[in-house]
Design a protein around this motif. Structure first.
Motif, PDB file in Angstrom:
ATOM      1  N   GLY A   1      -2.377  -2.395  -1.892  1.00 55.12           N
ATOM      2  CA  GLY A   1      -1.147  -2.722  -1.185  1.00 55.12           C
ATOM      3  C   GLY A   1      -1.341  -2.878   0.308  1.00 55.12           C
ATOM      4  O   GLY A   1      -0.818  -3.813   0.927  1.00 55.12           O
ATOM      5  N   VAL A   2      -2.113  -1.980   0.918  1.00 61.52           N
ATOM      6  CA  VAL A   2      -2.341  -2.051   2.361  1.00 61.52           C
ATOM      7  C   VAL A   2      -3.215  -3.259   2.705  1.00 61.52           C
ATOM      8  O   VAL A   2      -2.932  -3.983   3.670  1.00 61.52           O
ATOM      9  CB  VAL A   2      -2.969  -0.738   2.890  1.00 61.52           C
ATOM     10  CG1 VAL A   2      -3.460  -0.884   4.318  1.00 61.52           C
ATOM     11  CG2 VAL A   2      -1.955   0.384   2.791  1.00 61.52           C
ATOM     12  N   ILE A   3      -4.255  -3.509   1.932  1.00 61.99           N
ATOM     13  CA  ILE A   3      -5.106  -4.674   2.192  1.00 61.99           C
ATOM     14  C   ILE A   3      -4.311  -5.968   2.037  1.00 61.99           C
ATOM     15  O   ILE A   3      -4.434  -6.889   2.850  1.00 61.99           O
ATOM     16  CB  ILE A   3      -6.345  -4.655   1.276  1.00 61.99           C
ATOM     17  CG1 ILE A   3      -7.281  -3.543   1.739  1.00 61.99           C
ATOM     18  CG2 ILE A   3      -7.064  -6.000   1.284  1.00 61.99           C
ATOM     19  CD1 ILE A   3      -8.417  -3.245   0.803  1.00 61.99           C
TER      20      ILE A   3
ATOM     21  N   LEU B   1       7.509  -7.652   8.594  1.00 64.64           N
ATOM     22  CA  LEU B   1       7.148  -7.730   7.180  1.00 64.64           C
ATOM     23  C   LEU B   1       5.946  -6.839   6.869  1.00 64.64           C
ATOM     24  O   LEU B   1       5.876  -6.234   5.801  1.00 64.64           O
ATOM     25  CB  LEU B   1       6.869  -9.181   6.775  1.00 64.64           C
ATOM     26  CG  LEU B   1       6.679  -9.443   5.294  1.00 64.64           C
ATOM     27  CD1 LEU B   1       7.884  -8.952   4.492  1.00 64.64           C
ATOM     28  CD2 LEU B   1       6.459 -10.920   5.039  1.00 64.64           C
ATOM     29  N   LEU B   2       5.015  -6.744   7.814  1.00 64.17           N
ATOM     30  CA  LEU B   2       3.864  -5.855   7.635  1.00 64.17           C
ATOM     31  C   LEU B   2       4.341  -4.420   7.420  1.00 64.17           C
ATOM     32  O   LEU B   2       3.866  -3.728   6.514  1.00 64.17           O
ATOM     33  CB  LEU B   2       2.932  -5.923   8.843  1.00 64.17           C
ATOM     34  CG  LEU B   2       1.792  -4.899   8.869  1.00 64.17           C
ATOM     35  CD1 LEU B   2       0.843  -5.106   7.704  1.00 64.17           C
ATOM     36  CD2 LEU B   2       1.043  -4.988  10.191  1.00 64.17           C
ATOM     37  N   PHE B   3       5.283  -3.965   8.248  1.00 65.42           N
ATOM     38  CA  PHE B   3       5.806  -2.612   8.095  1.00 65.42           C
ATOM     39  C   PHE B   3       6.421  -2.424   6.708  1.00 65.42           C
ATOM     40  O   PHE B   3       6.113  -1.451   6.014  1.00 65.42           O
ATOM     41  CB  PHE B   3       6.859  -2.302   9.161  1.00 65.42           C
ATOM     42  CG  PHE B   3       7.482  -0.943   8.987  1.00 65.42           C
ATOM     43  CD1 PHE B   3       6.898   0.171   9.541  1.00 65.42           C
ATOM     44  CD2 PHE B   3       8.645  -0.783   8.232  1.00 65.42           C
ATOM     45  CE1 PHE B   3       7.454   1.434   9.359  1.00 65.42           C
ATOM     46  CE2 PHE B   3       9.206   0.466   8.051  1.00 65.42           C
ATOM     47  CZ  PHE B   3       8.610   1.577   8.617  1.00 65.42           C
ATOM     48  N   HIS B   4       7.290  -3.341   6.299  1.00 64.70           N
ATOM     49  CA  HIS B   4       7.977  -3.199   5.019  1.00 64.70           C
ATOM     50  C   HIS B   4       6.997  -3.282   3.844  1.00 64.70           C
ATOM     51  O   HIS B   4       7.155  -2.560   2.852  1.00 64.70           O
ATOM     52  CB  HIS B   4       9.083  -4.238   4.875  1.00 64.70           C
ATOM     53  CG  HIS B   4      10.165  -4.109   5.901  1.00 64.70           C
ATOM     54  ND1 HIS B   4      10.875  -2.947   6.094  1.00 64.70           N
ATOM     55  CD2 HIS B   4      10.652  -4.992   6.804  1.00 64.70           C
ATOM     56  CE1 HIS B   4      11.748  -3.107   7.062  1.00 64.70           C
ATOM     57  NE2 HIS B   4      11.635  -4.353   7.521  1.00 64.70           N
ATOM     58  N   MET B   5       6.002  -4.154   3.963  1.00 66.62           N
ATOM     59  CA  MET B   5       5.007  -4.256   2.887  1.00 66.62           C
ATOM     60  C   MET B   5       4.165  -2.984   2.790  1.00 66.62           C
ATOM     61  O   MET B   5       3.888  -2.497   1.691  1.00 66.62           O
ATOM     62  CB  MET B   5       4.113  -5.480   3.102  1.00 66.62           C
ATOM     63  CG  MET B   5       4.801  -6.797   2.826  1.00 66.62           C
ATOM     64  SD  MET B   5       3.725  -8.223   3.141  1.00 66.62           S
ATOM     65  CE  MET B   5       2.570  -8.078   1.768  1.00 66.62           C
ATOM     66  N   ALA B   6       3.742  -2.446   3.933  1.00 67.74           N
ATOM     67  CA  ALA B   6       2.947  -1.214   3.925  1.00 67.74           C
ATOM     68  C   ALA B   6       3.771  -0.034   3.421  1.00 67.74           C
ATOM     69  O   ALA B   6       3.281   0.800   2.644  1.00 67.74           O
ATOM     70  CB  ALA B   6       2.395  -0.932   5.319  1.00 67.74           C
TER      71      ALA B   6
ATOM     72  N   GLY C   1      -3.667  -8.560   5.003  1.00 68.31           N
ATOM     73  CA  GLY C   1      -4.050  -9.955   4.789  1.00 68.31           C
ATOM     74  C   GLY C   1      -2.882 -10.902   5.029  1.00 68.31           C
ATOM     75  O   GLY C   1      -3.043 -11.966   5.635  1.00 68.31           O
ATOM     76  N   HIS C   2      -1.720 -10.516   4.556  1.00 68.85           N
ATOM     77  CA  HIS C   2      -0.522 -11.333   4.778  1.00 68.85           C
ATOM     78  C   HIS C   2      -0.231 -11.443   6.272  1.00 68.85           C
ATOM     79  O   HIS C   2       0.117 -12.511   6.777  1.00 68.85           O
ATOM     80  CB  HIS C   2       0.665 -10.722   4.039  1.00 68.85           C
ATOM     81  CG  HIS C   2       1.887 -11.572   4.056  1.00 68.85           C
ATOM     82  ND1 HIS C   2       2.783 -11.526   5.087  1.00 68.85           N
ATOM     83  CD2 HIS C   2       2.341 -12.504   3.181  1.00 68.85           C
ATOM     84  CE1 HIS C   2       3.756 -12.393   4.846  1.00 68.85           C
ATOM     85  NE2 HIS C   2       3.508 -12.998   3.696  1.00 68.85           N
ATOM     86  N   TYR C   3      -0.419 -10.345   6.994  1.00 72.25           N
ATOM     87  CA  TYR C   3      -0.172 -10.353   8.436  1.00 72.25           C
ATOM     88  C   TYR C   3      -1.132 -11.309   9.156  1.00 72.25           C
ATOM     89  O   TYR C   3      -0.737 -11.988  10.115  1.00 72.25           O
ATOM     90  CB  TYR C   3      -0.317  -8.942   9.010  1.00 72.25           C
ATOM     91  CG  TYR C   3      -0.089  -8.895  10.500  1.00 72.25           C
ATOM     92  CD1 TYR C   3       1.202  -8.932  11.018  1.00 72.25           C
ATOM     93  CD2 TYR C   3      -1.161  -8.849  11.381  1.00 72.25           C
ATOM     94  CE1 TYR C   3       1.420  -8.915  12.384  1.00 72.25           C
ATOM     95  CE2 TYR C   3      -0.952  -8.825  12.749  1.00 72.25           C
ATOM     96  CZ  TYR C   3       0.342  -8.864  13.244  1.00 72.25           C
ATOM     97  OH  TYR C   3       0.551  -8.856  14.591  1.00 72.25           O
TER      98      TYR C   3
END
Length: 140
Positions: free
Chosen positions: A96-98, A112-117, A102-104
């Motif tokens: 999930g973190v990778i 979005l990085l915060f919400h995804m992490a 990667g998306h960032y």
């Protein structure tokens, strides 16, 4: 069903409800803004407090329903299940973190990085309890 399995069911249910609340709130805020909503501390605090209170309430219900089983000592089987479920959770968290990072790299969206992490943390913990439930059901 052992106390540890019941505990896993309680936590999985609480975490699913909490994740639903969090992402529904973020989606609503994002729809109003027309972009991904930034992290909002009060929403995170409500999420954490709700999970803590619901898990305490759920565990009290489980303990009261059969007080003779409400013993938190772990036998060898419980330790093995906990260890394997924790390993599975770590793998989910890493993926999930990778994926989030990667998306960032391609979209440069810190919100979005915060919400995804944060979602990866939720998914990893939920995955741990789901793995525990499966292993208890299979008799591992």
């Amino acid at each position: 069903m052992s106390f540890h399995e019941k505990s896993a069911w309680v936590m999985a249910t609480v975490l699913l409800a909490g994740a639903g609340f969090y992402f529904r709130t973020v989606a609503s805020m994002s729809a109003e803004l027309g972009a991904v909503a930034p992290p909002v501390l009060p929403v995170v605090i409500v999420y954490v407090v709700a999970i803590v209170l619901l898990s305490i309430f759920g565990h009290i219900l489980v303990a009261v329903s059969k007080p003779s089983e409400a013993d938190d000592t772990m036998d060898e089987r419980d330790r093995i299940i906990s260890s394997r479920a924790g390993a599975f959770s770590g793998i989910l968290l890493g993926i999930g973190v990778i994926t989030s990072l990667g998306h960032y790299l391609f979209y440069y969206d810190g919100n979005l990085l915060f919400h995804m992490a944060f979602g990866a943390l939720m998914l990893a913990q939920l995955g741990e309890y789901a793995a525990r439930i499966v292993m208890y059901r299979r008799g591992v």
